[in-house]
Design a protein around this motif. Sequence first.
Motif, short mmCIF file in Angstrom:
data_model
loop_
_atom_site.label_atom_id
_atom_site.label_comp_id
_atom_site.label_asym_id
_atom_site.label_seq_id
_atom_site.Cartn_x
_atom_site.Cartn_y
_atom_site.Cartn_z
N UNK A 23 0.61 -1.41 -0.30
CA UNK A 23 0.00 -0.20 0.33
C UNK A 23 0.72 1.07 0.08
N UNK A 24 0.11 2.18 -0.76
CA UNK A 24 0.35 4.13 -0.79
C UNK A 24 0.51 4.64 0.63
N UNK A 25 2.07 5.71 1.25
CA UNK A 25 0.75 6.12 2.17
C UNK A 25 0.03 7.43 1.84
N UNK A 26 -0.61 8.06 2.16
CA UNK A 26 -1.66 9.47 1.55
C UNK A 26 -0.16 10.46 2.08
N UNK A 27 -0.41 11.00 1.58
CA UNK A 27 0.93 12.64 2.64
C UNK A 27 -0.30 13.57 2.33
N UNK A 28 -1.14 13.83 1.65
CA UNK A 28 -2.39 14.66 1.24
C UNK A 28 -2.35 15.69 2.69
N UNK A 29 -2.65 17.37 2.80
CA UNK A 29 -2.76 17.80 4.07
C UNK A 29 -4.92 17.45 4.23
N UNK A 30 -5.19 17.04 3.49
CA UNK A 30 -6.37 17.12 3.15
C UNK A 30 -7.16 15.26 4.36
N UNK A 31 -6.11 14.80 4.40
CA UNK A 31 -6.06 13.90 4.59
C UNK A 31 -6.87 13.38 6.44
N UNK A 32 -7.87 13.14 6.55
CA UNK A 32 -8.78 13.29 7.16
C UNK A 32 -8.15 12.68 9.06
N UNK A 33 -6.79 11.64 8.79
CA UNK A 33 -6.30 11.89 10.51
C UNK A 33 -4.77 12.09 10.09
N UNK A 34 -4.33 12.60 9.23
CA UNK A 34 -2.90 13.18 8.92
C UNK A 34 -2.55 12.19 7.71
N UNK A 35 -0.87 11.52 7.90
CA UNK A 35 -0.44 11.06 7.03
C UNK A 35 -1.17 9.69 7.45
N UNK A 36 -0.97 8.84 6.66
CA UNK A 36 -1.35 7.26 7.10
C UNK A 36 -1.12 6.68 5.80
#
Length: 178
Positions: A23-36
């Motif tokens: 899986x790929x880590x989400x780093x968008x600042x709109x991510x609901x719980x932060x990076x993950x």
Amino acid sequence: MGHICHQTLENQGNSKDILSSGPIKGTNKNNYFGEGYYFWDDNLKHAKWWGKKQYNSKYYVFEADIVFDLNRMFDVTDRSCISFLKDVVDEFLEGDIDLPDYFLGSILTLLFEEEVKTTNQLFPYLYAKGIDFNNDYSSRMNYSPITKSYFLLNPTTFFCIFKEENIHLQTFELIVEY
């Protein structure tokens, strides 16, 4: 046996790389719980909707069977997790942190980073579970004929795994490619 989850990613012609690396880590600042590492909770319909919306219909959906330790899950629908978060917010308000500049993801990120630095159990969670309320009226059902209260037949629930080492995959495969 784990929990079936879906990860939607942009189709950049790299599905084989993703399959081999995971899986790929989400780093968008709109991510609901932060990076993950974000996954839809066994909901292919929402995974496809996100691909159309976020990636202009050029996307992959990967299906994963993931084992979670539910005692380490920060669940925004669980009263004890909400109470924990309220206590943390109250502490922020007593301190010198300007809370209007923060949102749920930034607060969880601060807690997680503080725990890593101090190795205390301030934030004992490895993952988070959220629910997003959308405008899909077709998935609403009233509790009774005389109330306007309803529940969702197809809620938009999702998971965030904060660190790669906490992803316990049983399987990971490409199931949709556009």
